[in-house]
Design a protein around this motif. Sequence first.
Motif, mmCIF file in Angstrom:
data_model
loop_
_atom_site.group_PDB
_atom_site.id
_atom_site.type_symbol
_atom_site.label_atom_id
_atom_site.label_comp_id
_atom_site.label_asym_id
_atom_site.label_seq_id
_atom_site.Cartn_x
_atom_site.Cartn_y
_atom_site.Cartn_z
ATOM 1 N N ALA A 18 -1.454 -80.174 59.184
ATOM 2 C CA ALA A 18 -0.446 -79.117 59.240
ATOM 3 C C ALA A 18 -1.087 -77.735 59.226
ATOM 4 C CB ALA A 18 0.518 -79.259 58.065
ATOM 5 N N THR A 19 -2.026 -77.530 58.337
ATOM 6 C CA THR A 19 -2.686 -76.225 58.247
ATOM 7 C C THR A 19 -3.467 -75.910 59.516
ATOM 8 O OG1 THR A 19 -2.821 -76.419 55.850
ATOM 9 C CG2 THR A 19 -4.310 -74.848 56.896
ATOM 10 N N SER A 20 -4.136 -76.909 60.056
ATOM 11 C CA SER A 20 -4.894 -76.710 61.295
ATOM 12 C C SER A 20 -3.983 -76.386 62.471
ATOM 13 C CB SER A 20 -5.733 -77.948 61.594
ATOM 14 O OG SER A 20 -6.644 -78.190 60.544
ATOM 15 N N ALA A 21 -2.772 -76.906 62.457
ATOM 16 C CA ALA A 21 -1.828 -76.659 63.546
ATOM 17 C C ALA A 21 -1.162 -75.283 63.445
ATOM 18 C CB ALA A 21 -0.754 -77.744 63.577
ATOM 19 N N VAL A 67 -10.636 -80.672 48.512
ATOM 20 C CA VAL A 67 -10.963 -81.464 49.703
ATOM 21 C C VAL A 67 -10.263 -80.873 50.924
ATOM 22 C CG1 VAL A 67 -10.776 -83.747 50.780
ATOM 23 C CG2 VAL A 67 -11.421 -83.553 48.371
ATOM 24 N N GLY A 68 -9.035 -80.394 50.727
ATOM 25 C CA GLY A 68 -8.294 -79.782 51.828
ATOM 26 C C GLY A 68 -8.999 -78.555 52.388
ATOM 27 N N VAL A 69 -9.506 -77.691 51.507
ATOM 28 C CA VAL A 69 -10.225 -76.493 51.958
ATOM 29 C C VAL A 69 -11.451 -76.882 52.782
ATOM 30 C CG1 VAL A 69 -11.673 -74.583 51.141
ATOM 31 C CG2 VAL A 69 -9.422 -74.931 50.162
ATOM 32 N N ALA A 70 -12.190 -77.850 52.290
ATOM 33 C CA ALA A 70 -13.388 -78.279 53.021
ATOM 34 C C ALA A 70 -13.022 -78.863 54.383
ATOM 35 C CB ALA A 70 -14.166 -79.298 52.193
#
Length: 111
Positions: A18-21, A67-70
């Motif tokens: 989601a964040t990448s999109a 983990v999400g940030v990485a």
Amino acid sequence: MQQHWLFLSVAIVSEVVATSALKAAEGFTRLWPSLLVVGGYALAFYFLSLTLRTLPVAVAYAIWSGVGVALVTLAAWLLYGQRLDAAAIIGLSLIVAGVVVLNAFSGTASH
């Protein structure tokens, strides 16, 4: 694998997608990337809520965010060609190290 780790993994991957999109959604002006953002976050929060049935919120959120940030950083590098300087790499390494320390050495992580 205990079920809460599976739920947390799904939550993390969903949040990273989601964040990448978000960049591709261009301020929610593009339909398909926008749907991916909304669906990804909905799935992420649902599976995070399932995780919180058994893991303490501080532990689950620390792992999820670290983990999400990485992974978002890796996705930004692969998908958008974003580069990191030395300070950013050191900062990200410290975040990951914090998650490892929390899980390996803290009694809080074992619920």
